[in-house]
Design a protein around this motif. Structure first.
Motif, PDB file in Angstrom:
ATOM      1  N   ASP A   1       0.818  -1.222   0.000  1.00  0.00           N
ATOM      2  CA  ASP A   1       0.000   0.000   0.000  1.00  0.00           C
ATOM      3  C   ASP A   1       0.849   1.268   0.000  1.00  0.00           C
ATOM      4  OD1 ASP A   1      -2.550  -1.489   2.101  1.00  0.00           O
ATOM      5  OD2 ASP A   1      -2.313  -1.467  -0.088  1.00  0.00           O
ATOM      6  N   TYR A   2       2.026   1.193   0.657  1.00  0.00           N
ATOM      7  CA  TYR A   2       2.930   2.357   0.720  1.00  0.00           C
ATOM      8  C   TYR A   2       3.337   2.786  -0.689  1.00  0.00           C
ATOM      9  CZ  TYR A   2       7.270   4.898   1.998  1.00  0.00           C
ATOM     10  OH  TYR A   2       8.284   5.841   2.158  1.00  0.00           O
ATOM     11  N   TYR A   3       3.675   1.795  -1.522  1.00  0.00           N
ATOM     12  CA  TYR A   3       4.157   2.111  -2.881  1.00  0.00           C
ATOM     13  C   TYR A   3       2.999   2.409  -3.825  1.00  0.00           C
ATOM     14  CZ  TYR A   3       8.345   0.417  -0.689  1.00  0.00           C
ATOM     15  OH  TYR A   3       9.387   0.269   0.194  1.00  0.00           O
ATOM     16  N   LEU A   4       1.873   1.731  -3.642  1.00  0.00           N
ATOM     17  CA  LEU A   4       0.706   2.030  -4.476  1.00  0.00           C
ATOM     18  C   LEU A   4       0.249   3.468  -4.218  1.00  0.00           C
ATOM     19  CD1 LEU A   4      -1.403   1.078  -6.546  1.00  0.00           C
ATOM     20  CD2 LEU A   4      -2.847   0.373  -4.636  1.00  0.00           C
ATOM     21  N   ASP A   5       0.221   3.854  -2.943  1.00  0.00           N
ATOM     22  CA  ASP A   5      -0.163   5.237  -2.600  1.00  0.00           C
ATOM     23  C   ASP A   5       0.775   6.230  -3.282  1.00  0.00           C
ATOM     24  OD1 ASP A   5      -1.148   4.590   0.881  1.00  0.00           O
ATOM     25  OD2 ASP A   5      -2.135   4.173  -1.048  1.00  0.00           O
ATOM     26  N   TYR A   6       2.076   5.891  -3.269  1.00  0.00           N
ATOM     27  CA  TYR A   6       3.064   6.814  -3.849  1.00  0.00           C
ATOM     28  C   TYR A   6       2.815   7.014  -5.343  1.00  0.00           C
ATOM     29  CZ  TYR A   6       7.447   8.913  -5.332  1.00  0.00           C
ATOM     30  OH  TYR A   6       8.380   9.763  -5.880  1.00  0.00           O
TER      31      TYR A   6
ATOM     32  N   TYR B   1       2.060 -18.179  -3.822  1.00  0.00           N
ATOM     33  CA  TYR B   1       1.325 -18.114  -5.092  1.00  0.00           C
ATOM     34  C   TYR B   1       0.072 -17.268  -4.921  1.00  0.00           C
ATOM     35  CZ  TYR B   1      -0.968 -19.738  -9.355  1.00  0.00           C
ATOM     36  OH  TYR B   1      -1.583 -19.797 -10.581  1.00  0.00           O
ATOM     37  N   GLU B   2      -0.645 -17.513  -3.855  1.00  0.00           N
ATOM     38  CA  GLU B   2      -1.904 -16.790  -3.604  1.00  0.00           C
ATOM     39  C   GLU B   2      -1.625 -15.304  -3.415  1.00  0.00           C
ATOM     40  OE1 GLU B   2      -0.868 -19.552  -2.074  1.00  0.00           O
ATOM     41  OE2 GLU B   2      -2.215 -20.852  -3.251  1.00  0.00           O
ATOM     42  N   GLU B   3      -0.524 -14.980  -2.728  1.00  0.00           N
ATOM     43  CA  GLU B   3      -0.224 -13.565  -2.502  1.00  0.00           C
ATOM     44  C   GLU B   3       0.134 -12.884  -3.825  1.00  0.00           C
ATOM     45  OE1 GLU B   3       2.355 -12.648   0.854  1.00  0.00           O
ATOM     46  OE2 GLU B   3       3.012 -10.811  -0.146  1.00  0.00           O
ATOM     47  N   ASN B   4       0.814 -13.605  -4.708  1.00  0.00           N
ATOM     48  CA  ASN B   4       1.130 -13.039  -6.027  1.00  0.00           C
ATOM     49  C   ASN B   4      -0.155 -12.653  -6.758  1.00  0.00           C
ATOM     50  OD1 ASN B   4       4.013 -12.954  -6.571  1.00  0.00           O
ATOM     51  ND2 ASN B   4       3.975 -15.166  -6.297  1.00  0.00           N
ATOM     52  N   ILE B   5      -1.106 -13.596  -6.788  1.00  0.00           N
ATOM     53  CA  ILE B   5      -2.372 -13.341  -7.473  1.00  0.00           C
ATOM     54  C   ILE B   5      -3.109 -12.182  -6.799  1.00  0.00           C
ATOM     55  CG2 ILE B   5      -4.634 -14.303  -8.079  1.00  0.00           C
ATOM     56  CD1 ILE B   5      -2.289 -15.425  -9.725  1.00  0.00           C
ATOM     57  N   GLY B   6      -3.107 -12.205  -5.459  1.00  0.00           N
ATOM     58  CA  GLY B   6      -3.807 -11.164  -4.710  1.00  0.00           C
ATOM     59  C   GLY B   6      -3.258  -9.781  -4.989  1.00  0.00           C
ATOM     60  N   LEU B   7      -1.935  -9.669  -5.061  1.00  0.00           N
ATOM     61  CA  LEU B   7      -1.310  -8.358  -5.319  1.00  0.00           C
ATOM     62  C   LEU B   7      -1.687  -7.839  -6.708  1.00  0.00           C
ATOM     63  CD1 LEU B   7       2.248  -8.905  -3.809  1.00  0.00           C
ATOM     64  CD2 LEU B   7       0.555  -7.232  -3.035  1.00  0.00           C
ATOM     65  N   LEU B   8      -1.646  -8.728  -7.689  1.00  0.00           N
ATOM     66  CA  LEU B   8      -1.960  -8.274  -9.055  1.00  0.00           C
ATOM     67  C   LEU B   8      -3.440  -7.937  -9.195  1.00  0.00           C
ATOM     68  CD1 LEU B   8       0.504 -10.509 -11.007  1.00  0.00           C
ATOM     69  CD2 LEU B   8       0.607  -8.056 -10.704  1.00  0.00           C
ATOM     70  N   LYS B   9      -4.275  -8.635  -8.420  1.00  0.00           N
ATOM     71  CA  LYS B   9      -5.721  -8.313  -8.438  1.00  0.00           C
ATOM     72  C   LYS B   9      -5.931  -6.914  -7.850  1.00  0.00           C
ATOM     73  CE  LYS B   9      -8.335 -12.510  -9.025  1.00  0.00           C
ATOM     74  NZ  LYS B   9      -8.475 -13.869  -8.457  1.00  0.00           N
ATOM     75  N   LYS B  10      -5.176  -6.619  -6.783  1.00  0.00           N
ATOM     76  CA  LYS B  10      -5.290  -5.287  -6.156  1.00  0.00           C
ATOM     77  C   LYS B  10      -4.889  -4.196  -7.153  1.00  0.00           C
ATOM     78  CE  LYS B  10      -4.476  -4.142  -1.812  1.00  0.00           C
ATOM     79  NZ  LYS B  10      -3.788  -3.984  -0.486  1.00  0.00           N
ATOM     80  N   ILE B  11      -3.819  -4.460  -7.907  1.00  0.00           N
ATOM     81  CA  ILE B  11      -3.364  -3.466  -8.888  1.00  0.00           C
ATOM     82  C   ILE B  11      -4.412  -3.318  -9.987  1.00  0.00           C
ATOM     83  CG2 ILE B  11      -1.621  -2.917 -10.628  1.00  0.00           C
ATOM     84  CD1 ILE B  11       0.421  -4.399  -8.851  1.00  0.00           C
ATOM     85  N   GLN B  12      -4.911  -4.458 -10.463  1.00  0.00           N
ATOM     86  CA  GLN B  12      -5.920  -4.428 -11.532  1.00  0.00           C
ATOM     87  C   GLN B  12      -7.140  -3.631 -11.099  1.00  0.00           C
ATOM     88  OE1 GLN B  12      -5.735  -5.352 -14.643  1.00  0.00           O
ATOM     89  NE2 GLN B  12      -7.855  -4.955 -15.170  1.00  0.00           N
ATOM     90  N   GLU B  13      -7.550  -3.775  -9.838  1.00  0.00           N
ATOM     91  CA  GLU B  13      -8.766  -3.093  -9.345  1.00  0.00           C
ATOM     92  C   GLU B  13      -8.478  -1.656  -8.913  1.00  0.00           C
ATOM     93  OE1 GLU B  13     -10.253  -7.466  -7.908  1.00  0.00           O
ATOM     94  OE2 GLU B  13      -9.761  -5.943  -6.388  1.00  0.00           O
TER      95      GLU B  13
END
Ligand SMILES: O=C(O)c1[nH]c(=O)[nH]c(=O)c1I
Length: 310
Positions: free
Chosen positions: A77-82, A103-115
Motif C-alpha cells: 500500500d505504501y508504494y501504491l499510494d506513492y 502463489y496466492e499472494e502473487n495473485i492477490g497483489l496483481l488483483k489489487k493493482i488491476q482493481e
C-alpha cells in the motif's frame, strides 16, 4: 539525442534504477523522480511490511556488490499510494515492482493493482534470490507458466517480468516459449546472479550475515551474463515484448552494449548505490559521447544491431 519512447510515452533517456536500489522510501523515490533518470521503479513490494534479513546484508566489492536484503519493504500500500499520488500530479510513466510470499499472494497483489486506479506499469519480480526457503519462481518453468496464465486471465494493465539470469541455451528457449504466450509489455533481464559468495580474506570470513554469506551478485562481474540474457531474449521474444537490460553497467559504453543487444531501457543498480543519483547525468553524457563518435543520433540507430562473425 537520448530521447526515447516506452509505451508511447516520451522519456528524456533510456536510463532508470534497478528495483531495490535507491527506491525504498518516498524520499529516495522523489530523489529518483527529480534526477536525470528517464524513469524509475519502486522497491519490490510484498503485501505486508518486511524488515528483511539481518545486517550486514549488502557489501560493495572492487568489481560490484553482494546483497541478501531479504525483500525489506514498506508494504504494497505504501508504494501504491506513492505512484497513485504522482499519477494524480500528472506522472506519465511509472513502474511498480511487486512479488508475493506465496502463489496466492502473487495473485492477490496483481488483483489489487488491476482493481486500483493505477495506470502505470507493473514489474512482476519472479527472481528474488534472497528469501530463505523461497526458490526463485522463474527457475521453475511450469510454475512460471501457471502463474502467468492465471495473472493474464484477469490482468489487463501493462505488465513486465523481472527475470533471473539463465546460463543454458535450452533455458533461453524454454523460457522464451513460455513468455511468448502472454501479452507482456516487457521482460527485464537480469536480476542479480543468485547465491554468490564474497570473502574478507584478512578476517577469513564472509562479508554479509544472512544465509551464511550467500547473496545476489551485481556489478561488473555480471555484465557478460546480463548482455547474453538481453541478447538471447531479444532474439527469441515477439517484437512487441520490449526488453529492459539490467546488469553490469558502470559507464556509457556499457549502456551502449545493452542497447546493441536489444535493450529498450537500461537499469542500473550497484553503480547507482555506489555513486548516487548523479550517475544518471554521467551515464547520459557518456552514452551521448559514444553515439556521437559513431555517428548515431538516436538509440534506434543501433538498438539490437549487434553483429555476429558470420
Ligand atoms: O534481497 C532482496 O530484497 C533482493 N535482492 C536482489 O538482488 N534481487 C531481488 O529481486 C531482491 I527482492
Amino acid at each position: 539525442m537520448l530521447k526515447t519512447t516506452f509505451l508511447g510515452i516520451e522519456l528524456e533517456n533510456c536510463l532508470m534504477n534497478a528495483s531495490g536500489v535507491h527506491c525504498m522510501s518516498v524520499q529516495e523515490l522523489n530523489e529518483l523522480a527529480g534526477s536525470a533518470a528517464g524513469a524509475f521503479v519502486t522497491k519490490t513490494a510484498t503485501r505486508d511490511y518486511r524488515a528483511g534479513n539481518p545486517e550486514p546484508r549488502y557489501y560493495d566489492t572492487k568489481l560490484g556488490s553482494i546483497n541478501s536484503m531479504g525483500l525489506p519493504n514498506n508494504g504494497f500500500d505504501y508504494y501504491l499510494d506513492y505512484v497513485l499520488e504522482r499519477q494524480k500530479q500528472g506522472a506519465k510513466l511509472q513502474f511498480l515492482s511487486v512479488t508475493g510470499m506465496s502463489y496466492e499472494e502473487n495473485i492477490g497483489l496483481l488483483k489489487k493493482i488491476q482493481e486500483s486506479d493505477y495506470e502505470g506499469v507493473t514489474e512482476f519480480n519472479l527472481s528474488c534470490p534472497n528469501v530463505p526457503g523461497k526458490p526463485q519462481i522463474a527457475y521453475d518453468f511450469d510454475l512460471t507458466e501457471k502463474l502467468l496464465a492465471e495473472v493474464f486471465s484477469f490482468f489487463t494493465k501493462p505488465l513486465g517480468v523481472k527475470l533471473p539470469p539463465y546460463f543454458d541455451i535450452a533455458h533461453f528457449d524454454a523460457m522464451a516459449e513460455i513468455l511468448n504466450k502472454f501479452p507482456l509489455t516487457y521482460v527485464n533481464s537480469v536480476n542479480s546472479i543468485g547465491n554468490g559468495l564474497c570473502i574478507d580474506l584478512d578476517k577469513e570470513e564472509v562479508v554479509i550475515k544472512p544465509k551464511g554469506g550467500f547473496g545476489g551478485i551485481g556489478g561488473e562481474y555480471i555484465k557478460p551474463t546480463a548482455l547474453a540474457n538481453v541478447r538471447a531474449f531479444r532474439q527469441r521474444l515477439n517484437k512487441d515484448i520490449k526488453i529492459i537490460g539490467t546488469g553490469g553497467v558502470t559507464n556509457g559504453r556499457d549502456v551502449f552494449e545493452h542497447i546493441l543487444c536489444g535493450a529498450d531501457l537500461v537499469q542500473v543498480g550497484t553503480i547507482l548505490h555506489q555513486e548516487g543519483v548523479g550517475v544518471f547525468e554521467r551515464l547520459s553524457a557518456e552514452l551521448e559521447e559514444v553515439m556521437r563518435g559513431k555517428g548515431y543520433s538516436s538509440i534506434e540507430d543501433f538498438k539490437g544491431k549487434l553483429k555476429t562473425l558470420d
